[in-house]
Scaffold this active site. Structure first.
Site, PDB file in Angstrom:
ATOM      1  CB  ALA A  12     -24.864 -22.963  54.338  1.00 35.73           C
ATOM      2  CB  SER A 141      -8.136 -24.292  49.467  1.00 37.94           C
ATOM      3  OG  SER A 141      -7.611 -23.191  48.748  1.00 37.94           O
ATOM      4  CE1 TYR A 155      -8.294 -21.339  54.003  1.00 36.10           C
ATOM      5  CE2 TYR A 155      -6.799 -21.216  52.118  1.00 36.10           C
ATOM      6  CZ  TYR A 155      -8.074 -21.402  52.631  1.00 36.10           C
ATOM      7  OH  TYR A 155      -9.113 -21.669  51.777  1.00 36.10           O
ATOM      8  CB  THR A 158      -6.394 -25.666  57.827  1.00 38.18           C
ATOM      9  OG1 THR A 158      -6.721 -24.731  56.786  1.00 38.18           O
ATOM     10  CG2 THR A 158      -5.828 -24.933  59.034  1.00 38.18           C
ATOM     11  CB  ILE A 188     -14.704 -19.043  44.659  1.00 37.77           C
ATOM     12  CG1 ILE A 188     -14.013 -20.370  44.294  1.00 37.77           C
ATOM     13  CG2 ILE A 188     -16.179 -19.051  44.286  1.00 37.77           C
ATOM     14  CD1 ILE A 188     -13.948 -20.704  42.819  1.00 37.77           C
TER      15      ILE A 188
END
Ligand code: NAP
Length: 256
Positions: A12, A141, A155, A158, A188
């Site tokens: 975060a 994602s 990636y 995952t 993003i």
């Protein structure tokens, strides 16, 4: 039900996690941030408190350690009396082509992105069961569940694994009133994405119908929808937030 509600966000201190945390802070939640590096944590707390919500704290933690995540949860419960929402967001996205990918690279990304998600959920589960409206929001994602990109086979694996986990988790936890959903960001604009370089960013921007990279709060707003008490009948679902990136059939279709 605790009022205001409390959210724990992993990963975060930067990027999407910080954006998720800022949306919850603006909406009156008690916000607990966790990541490994305290100096980034203190900066994030400072930035979020400046939004006008004093109930923001940082606890250092590593999602790859269950003990570490249990300590984070204990600190959050002590400070705010419970946890209502877990945003399992911490993740990494190093690049490795399949022909050169090492076992260590494969293990490292699954440790953080998949095992780290599991440990975050396991550590927070008792607190979420105590909440009258427990919510888990996973950051997956588009890469993996929907799209592919050279260098990100591990990636993408995952991020797809997270969705497989989510569907059974939503069934297992439904008797406790806990929902489990996922946000699927496109590209993003985060510190992590900036590290991929200007060429990558410009190519991506050109392929997005909205003609801009996403903002971290675009993801935060979607996470907030899943987290609300009024979203209690929505579980096991994934929401793509990508400015339309996955939709055009060809690059030409974006500008036709
Ligand atoms: P980022 O800017 O690199 O930030 C990653 C955050 O996670 C940092 O706060 C980092 O802090 C923390 N972190 C990393 N390893 C950790 C660990 N082992 N334990 C606890 N915290 C850890 O990343 P991002 O771009 O915001 O991405 C966040 C999530 O969104 C990831 O799950 C990623 O897969 C997903 N996502 C991102 C995009 C994008 O366009 N950016 C697109 C789709 C999905 P410390 O280093 O201090 O621990």
């Amino acid at each position: 039900m605790s009022n205001p509600r409390t959210v724990l966000v992993t990963g975060a201190t930067l990027g999407i996690g910080k954006g998720i945390a800022s949306v919850f802070a603006k909406n009156g939640y008690n916000v607990v941030l966790t990541a490994r590096h305290p100096e980034k944590g203190e900066q994030a707390v400072h930035d979020l408190k400046a939004l006008g919500n004093p109930n923001v704290m940082f606890v250092a933690g590593d999602v790859t350690s269950l003990d570490s995540m249990k300590a984070v949860v204990a600190a959050a419960v002590e400070a705010f009396g419970g946890i209502d929402v877990l945003c399992a967001n911490a993740g990494m996205f190093p690049s490795a082509k399949i022909d050169a990918m090492t076992e260590a690279e494969w293990d490292a990304i699954f440790d953080v992105n998949v095992k780290g998600m599991l440990f975050s959920i396991q550590a927070a589960l008792e607190a979420l069961k105590q909440s009258a409206a427990g919510r888990i929001v996973i950051t997956s994602s588009i890469t993996g569940p929907v799209t592919g990109y050279p260098g990100w086979a591990h990636y993408g694996g995952t991020k797809a694994a997270q969705l497989g986990f989510m569907r059974t988790a939503s069934v297992e936890l439904a008797p406790h009133g806990i929902t489990v959903n996922a946000v699927l960001p496109g590209n993003i604009y985060t510190e992590g994405l900036q590290n991929l370089g200007e060429d990558y960013l410009n190519t991506m921007k050109a392929s997005i119908p909205m003609k801009r990279l996403g903002d971290v709060e675009d993801i935060g707003n979607a996470a907030l929808f899943f987290a609300q008490e009024t979203s209690g009948y929505v579980t096991g679902q994934s929401l793509i937030i990508d400015g339309g990136q996955i939709l055009p059939e060809t690059l030409e279709a974006v500008d036709a």
